[in-house]
Design an enzyme around this catalytic site. Structure first.
Site, mmCIF file in Angstrom:
data_model
loop_
_atom_site.group_PDB
_atom_site.id
_atom_site.type_symbol
_atom_site.label_atom_id
_atom_site.label_comp_id
_atom_site.label_asym_id
_atom_site.label_seq_id
_atom_site.Cartn_x
_atom_site.Cartn_y
_atom_site.Cartn_z
ATOM 1 N N ASP A 50 0.842 -1.189 0.000
ATOM 2 C CA ASP A 50 0.000 0.000 0.000
ATOM 3 C C ASP A 50 0.888 1.254 0.000
ATOM 4 O OD1 ASP A 50 -1.714 2.077 0.521
ATOM 5 O OD2 ASP A 50 -2.855 1.004 2.058
ATOM 6 N N SER A 118 -4.805 14.066 -15.136
ATOM 7 C CA SER A 118 -6.023 13.704 -15.869
ATOM 8 C C SER A 118 -6.685 14.913 -16.509
ATOM 9 C CB SER A 118 -6.996 13.076 -14.868
ATOM 10 O OG SER A 118 -8.283 13.026 -15.405
ATOM 11 N N ALA A 119 -7.446 14.640 -17.560
ATOM 12 C CA ALA A 119 -8.281 15.676 -18.186
ATOM 13 C C ALA A 119 -9.321 16.206 -17.195
ATOM 14 C CB ALA A 119 -8.983 15.086 -19.400
ATOM 15 N N CYS A 120 -9.562 15.462 -16.116
ATOM 16 C CA CYS A 120 -10.565 15.878 -15.119
ATOM 17 C C CYS A 120 -10.140 17.126 -14.347
ATOM 18 C CB CYS A 120 -10.860 14.745 -14.142
ATOM 19 S SG CYS A 120 -11.729 13.387 -14.924
ATOM 20 N N TYR A 149 -11.895 14.054 -7.552
ATOM 21 C CA TYR A 149 -10.816 13.325 -8.231
ATOM 22 C C TYR A 149 -9.953 14.325 -9.025
ATOM 23 C CZ TYR A 149 -8.797 10.469 -12.038
ATOM 24 O OH TYR A 149 -7.957 9.906 -12.962
ATOM 25 N N ASN A 178 -9.162 9.809 -21.184
ATOM 26 C CA ASN A 178 -9.904 8.566 -21.484
ATOM 27 C C ASN A 178 -9.089 7.533 -22.263
ATOM 28 O OD1 ASN A 178 -12.557 9.050 -20.353
ATOM 29 N ND2 ASN A 178 -12.722 10.671 -21.876
ATOM 30 N N LYS A 192 -14.819 2.226 -17.288
ATOM 31 C CA LYS A 192 -15.105 3.468 -18.007
ATOM 32 C C LYS A 192 -15.977 3.164 -19.216
ATOM 33 C CE LYS A 192 -11.449 5.806 -16.059
ATOM 34 N NZ LYS A 192 -10.220 5.853 -16.821
ATOM 35 N N LYS A 200 -21.840 -4.188 -22.488
ATOM 36 C CA LYS A 200 -23.296 -4.206 -22.690
ATOM 37 C C LYS A 200 -23.656 -4.763 -24.063
ATOM 38 C CE LYS A 200 -24.176 -0.376 -19.592
ATOM 39 N NZ LYS A 200 -25.014 0.786 -19.312
ATOM 40 N N ARG A 283 -15.869 17.035 -23.745
ATOM 41 C CA ARG A 283 -14.434 17.041 -23.419
ATOM 42 C C ARG A 283 -13.673 16.436 -24.592
ATOM 43 N NH1 ARG A 283 -13.274 14.663 -17.899
ATOM 44 N NH2 ARG A 283 -13.526 16.805 -17.204
HETATM 45 P P1 NAD Z 1 -6.275 1.602 -12.611
HETATM 46 O O1 NAD Z 1 -7.287 1.840 -11.546
HETATM 47 O O2 NAD Z 1 -6.432 0.433 -13.507
HETATM 48 O O3 NAD Z 1 -4.819 1.545 -11.970
HETATM 49 C C1 NAD Z 1 -4.481 2.220 -10.785
HETATM 50 C C2 NAD Z 1 -3.788 1.222 -9.888
HETATM 51 O O4 NAD Z 1 -3.384 1.880 -8.682
HETATM 52 C C3 NAD Z 1 -4.717 0.058 -9.458
HETATM 53 O O5 NAD Z 1 -4.179 -1.182 -9.860
HETATM 54 C C4 NAD Z 1 -4.762 0.180 -7.945
HETATM 55 O O6 NAD Z 1 -4.786 -1.064 -7.263
HETATM 56 C C5 NAD Z 1 -3.468 0.939 -7.657
HETATM 57 N N1 NAD Z 1 -3.534 1.568 -6.346
HETATM 58 C C6 NAD Z 1 -4.556 2.316 -5.848
HETATM 59 N N2 NAD Z 1 -4.287 2.652 -4.583
HETATM 60 C C7 NAD Z 1 -3.078 2.111 -4.278
HETATM 61 C C8 NAD Z 1 -2.288 2.104 -3.108
HETATM 62 N N3 NAD Z 1 -2.679 2.727 -1.993
HETATM 63 N N4 NAD Z 1 -1.109 1.445 -3.128
HETATM 64 C C9 NAD Z 1 -0.706 0.776 -4.261
HETATM 65 N N5 NAD Z 1 -1.409 0.759 -5.392
HETATM 66 C C10 NAD Z 1 -2.588 1.415 -5.407
HETATM 67 O O7 NAD Z 1 -6.208 2.947 -13.458
HETATM 68 P P2 NAD Z 1 -5.534 3.251 -14.862
HETATM 69 O O8 NAD Z 1 -6.622 3.454 -15.834
HETATM 70 O O9 NAD Z 1 -4.463 2.279 -15.144
HETATM 71 O O10 NAD Z 1 -4.905 4.685 -14.565
HETATM 72 C C11 NAD Z 1 -3.541 4.867 -14.194
HETATM 73 C C12 NAD Z 1 -3.322 6.325 -13.802
HETATM 74 O O11 NAD Z 1 -3.687 7.184 -14.891
HETATM 75 C C13 NAD Z 1 -4.154 6.782 -12.610
HETATM 76 O O12 NAD Z 1 -3.385 7.665 -11.829
HETATM 77 C C14 NAD Z 1 -5.307 7.528 -13.235
HETATM 78 O O13 NAD Z 1 -5.843 8.492 -12.364
HETATM 79 C C15 NAD Z 1 -4.635 8.148 -14.436
HETATM 80 N N6 NAD Z 1 -5.615 8.427 -15.513
HETATM 81 C C16 NAD Z 1 -6.181 7.398 -16.198
HETATM 82 C C17 NAD Z 1 -7.107 7.677 -17.203
HETATM 83 C C18 NAD Z 1 -7.740 6.578 -17.992
HETATM 84 O O14 NAD Z 1 -8.524 6.894 -18.889
HETATM 85 N N7 NAD Z 1 -7.466 5.310 -17.741
HETATM 86 C C19 NAD Z 1 -7.463 9.016 -17.484
HETATM 87 C C20 NAD Z 1 -6.872 10.021 -16.743
HETATM 88 C C21 NAD Z 1 -5.929 9.739 -15.773
#
Ligand code: NAD
Length: 333
Positions: A50, A118-120, A149, A178, A192, A200, A283
């Site tokens: 963690d 993120s774009a957010c 977020y 995204n 997502k 679906k 977006r």
């Molecule tokens: P994901 O949720 O698949 O991966 C995130 C990982 O972080 C997960 O496996 C989760 O277990 C791990 N995690 C969370 N809390 C943790 C902790 N305390 N200790 C250790 N590990 C921990 O998400 P993703 O889609 O692979 O996104 C990766 C990154 O990119 C994230 O930071 C996300 O915010 C950012 N992001 C993703 C998108 C997208 O479209 N996928 C868009 C914008 C930003």
């Protein structure tokens, strides 16, 4: 040998990134709360732990890494981010991870670190018109993200930039728009829109219907995972700190995304619109800056990546052997 640490390697983007770094010859240490659900990680070491725990962060950063990728975050699709029920956890967990990693990276002498924003983070007031959203990098202030977020991501961008200014931490920051593809969450509430729609459609009987949250006229742009990783690697190999958008400029409505997926399936399906949590009205990535700095632009249209993703999600649905998940889950981010 070049050594990389991938934080969040058990997740969607992290899992794919480990594969890419291995292909490029890196020695890779992975860390996450969990292993990848859909693939056996190719990392040389996988530490389950963690990252909100500073002692764990100290332990995973006990080598001199050439590159660190900070992707770990408490996140999900609209059903997770916009319900309001997870805001405190999202802010606390993700901010704590970033505070720990930024601080320890300086002590550990990390050579370069990537942070996934993120774009957010973009202001809700610039995303009211679905035809004309403004997501230029410098439009971020006055800040008004539409979710906690997004606020956390903006805080952590500033955190890494402050460590860059005050402690010479060599950072690269990208704002993902995204990202989608195979081996991503496709059910359970954190998925997502592309994965949820693929599920679906895959589950629906020919002649049936699928549900979409809202009127489906909200617009988004989606970037296939391989394209995303190419942009990330180019950013890391450049001298440009960012923040910079990594996304696609091909904007579609959620209805169009659903229609594209239905066409790929070869089924005849209708769309039913239902109430549900929604993000901003429009977006789209603005890629002028990344093109100027890195000469990067996506190489293929949305449809190409969507076909691969539909194929993969259909296989998962078949393996699960049930339509029980069906129409109840998230649609737009
Ligand atoms: P994901 O949720 O698949 O991966 C995130 C990982 O972080 C997960 O496996 C989760 O277990 C791990 N995690 C969370 N809390 C943790 C902790 N305390 N200790 C250790 N590990 C921990 O998400 P993703 O889609 O692979 O996104 C990766 C990154 O990119 C994230 O930071 C996300 O915010 C950012 N992001 C993703 C998108 C997208 O479209 N996928 C868009 C914008 C930003």
């Amino acid at each position: 040998m070049k050594k990389a640490l991938v934080c969040g390697a058990g997740g969607f983007i992290g899992g794919h990134l480990v594969k890419r770094l291995k292909k490029e010859g890196f020695w890779v240490r992975a860390v996450d709360l969990k292993q990848n659900e859909f693939t056996v990680s190719q990392a040389d070491e996988f530490i389950i732990g963690d990252l909100t725990d500073p002692l764990l962060v100290q332990k995973v950063l006990n080598l001199r890494f050439t590159e660190v990728y900070q992707l770990a975050a408490d996140m999900g699709g609209a059903g997770y981010i916009f319900s309001g029920e997870n805001d405190a956890n999202v802010m606390h967990n993700s901010a704590t991870i970033n505070l720990n990693i930024a601080n320890q990276s300086v002590k550990a002498g990390v050579e370069k670190i990537f942070y996934s924003s993120s774009a957010c983070i973009y202001p809700a007031y610039n995303q009211l018109d679905p035809e004309n959203p403004n997501c230029a990098e410098d439009s971020v202030y006055p800040a008004a993200p539409d979710s906690d977020y997004g606020w956390e991501k903006l805080f952590s961008e500033r955190l890494f930039l402050a460590y860059h200014r005050n402690y010479d931490l060599n950072v690269r920051i990208a704002r993902f728009h995204n990202i989608f593809g195979p081996e991503g969450t496709w059910t359970g509430g954190r998925e997502k829109s592309p994965a949820a729609i693929c599920r679906k459609v895959a589950e629906a009987q020919n002649g049936g219907e699928i549900e979409i949250w809202g009127d489906g006229k909200q617009t988004r742009s989606f970037l296939y995972i391989d394209e995303c990783l190419e942009a990330v690697r180019r950013l890391m190999n450049s001298e440009f700190t960012g923040p910079v958008n990594i996304g696609s400029e091909e904007m579609v409505t959620i209805n169009e995304l659903a229609q594209m997926t239905i066409a790929l399936s070869g089924k005849k399906l209708s769309i039913r619109h239902v109430d549900g949590p929604l993000g901003v009205r429009g977006r789209r990535s603005d890629n002028r800056l990344i093109y100027e700095k890195l000469q990067w632009t996506p190489s293929a249209p949305l449809k190409t990546g969507l076909a691969d993703t539909y194929e993969w999600v259909s296989q998962q649905v078949m393996k699960a052997g049930t339509a029980e998940y069906s129409n109840t889950r998230a649609i737009a981010v």
